[in-house]
Design an enzyme around this catalytic site. Sequence first.
Site, PDB file in Angstrom:
ATOM      1  N   TYR A 145       0.832  -1.213   0.000  1.00 14.87           N
ATOM      2  CA  TYR A 145       0.000   0.000   0.000  1.00 14.87           C
ATOM      3  C   TYR A 145       0.864   1.259   0.000  1.00 14.87           C
ATOM      4  CZ  TYR A 145      -4.728  -1.826   0.849  1.00 14.87           C
ATOM      5  OH  TYR A 145      -5.954  -2.418   0.732  1.00 14.87           O
ATOM      6  N   LYS A 191       2.850 -15.330   2.406  1.00 16.95           N
ATOM      7  CA  LYS A 191       3.114 -16.067   1.155  1.00 16.95           C
ATOM      8  C   LYS A 191       4.619 -16.316   1.126  1.00 16.95           C
ATOM      9  CE  LYS A 191       1.775 -17.708  -2.884  1.00 16.95           C
ATOM     10  NZ  LYS A 191       0.870 -18.861  -3.052  1.00 16.95           N
ATOM     11  N   ASP A 223      -3.135 -18.188   0.195  1.00 18.09           N
ATOM     12  CA  ASP A 223      -4.112 -18.873  -0.668  1.00 18.09           C
ATOM     13  C   ASP A 223      -4.830 -19.975   0.113  1.00 18.09           C
ATOM     14  OD1 ASP A 223      -1.649 -20.145  -0.551  1.00 18.09           O
ATOM     15  OD2 ASP A 223      -1.588 -20.728  -2.669  1.00 18.09           O
ATOM     16  N   ASP A 247      -6.578  -6.903   4.158  1.00 16.28           N
ATOM     17  CA  ASP A 247      -7.692  -6.217   3.492  1.00 16.28           C
ATOM     18  C   ASP A 247      -8.592  -7.246   2.817  1.00 16.28           C
ATOM     19  OD1 ASP A 247      -9.187  -4.065   2.367  1.00 16.28           O
ATOM     20  OD2 ASP A 247      -8.132  -4.389   0.472  1.00 16.28           O
ATOM     21  N   ASP A 251     -12.535  -8.939   4.284  1.00 15.01           N
ATOM     22  CA  ASP A 251     -13.787  -8.862   3.507  1.00 15.01           C
ATOM     23  C   ASP A 251     -14.348 -10.266   3.288  1.00 15.01           C
ATOM     24  OD1 ASP A 251     -13.597  -6.067   3.164  1.00 15.01           O
ATOM     25  OD2 ASP A 251     -14.303  -6.202   1.090  1.00 15.01           O
TER      26      ASP A 251
END
Length: 373
Positions: A145, A191, A223, A247, A251
């Site tokens: 970000y 990851k 994942d 983020d 959600d």
Amino acid sequence: MGVLKKQIAVLAGDGIGPEVCREAIKVLEAIGERFGHAFTFNHQLMGACAIEASGTPLPEHTLEACLEADAILMGAIGDPKYDNDPTAKVRPEQGLLRLRKSLGLFANIRPVTAYQVLLQHSPLKNDRIEGADMLFFRELTGGIYFGEKGRNADGSAYDHCTYSREEISRIAHLAFQSAEGRRHKLTLVDKANVLETSRLWREVVKEIAPAYPSVVVEYLFVDNAAMQLILNPRQFDVILTENMFGDILSDEASVIAGSLGLLPSASVGVHTALFEPIHGSYPQAAGKGIANPIATILSAAMLLEHFALKQEAELVREAVQHALDNKILTPELNSKAPYTTEQVGSFIACYVKEGAGPGRDTHNLELGCSTII
Ligand code: IPM
Ligand code: MG
């Protein structure tokens, strides 16, 4: 706890932001009245509304007001006008990102709970999600970000992802401490099979773990974590992860709660803490009275907890539960007999002030369960 005086900066923002903030403020005022606390609210512009008014998404005086406040309550920011224009130079989101960075809000805390009375609203199988209760610690001021971004001469684009040991360890400590007070499990999501930054996250978390011997640490690739969240969400207690993974996963996790409109968050760090629902500005719903104010009201509960007002925060949560139990809910959770944003807020504020009782419940909503309706 004695009487408190606190100033709260309010960044209602765009779309449904102002309507959901109005209800959270109503609930905070009800808390003030019941417990004798004096909350004052300082409204400021941020987001698309600030761009309209002054050309910048985070005006200087908004930032100053936030720095001076004891806490910040935020609604939501964003407008389709900017979403649909990839060439826009000024965007509402820049305001929020700059605010997070300027205030040093490195830890974004997002609880996700499967409410028993709402299980049937989740598209997921009820037996999978029943009892799920997790807490995300999303890093908020680093990673992709905030890395260098731009376009190259050949027309390609880049976003750099960087993390320092310090950026990782300060949020990791918060997450471990939180796990100690919960079910003693921490899952680091990364990851690390591909990304160097993820390998650094693992390294730092492994170094810190021995200081929290009661906490069991697990490591999951993002994942796999995305799949496990849906397959078996009960396995999670505290989830620690970097900015972008947090983020996306939070959600995704909202599907477990049944509505994005239920999920609150707290962002804490160096300066004034900020409390906001995790949902966006939902522009299609603005002004229609259909937005769920509960995520913002629960964010206000987290704000009270931040002020060490535990009993007050608990009362707000109890009031929300009372609304859920009585189906005083906006259309996405009660399509047959929906209530408006304002009615849901008033019902919750009313319970906060007066508690449940004959003549003050569900059926009296229109008649006036109290003077605040
Ligand atoms: C969130 C939002 C923001 C983010 C946007 C509005 C910049 O999606 O708080 O989750 O990506 O952090
Ligand atoms: Mg998001």
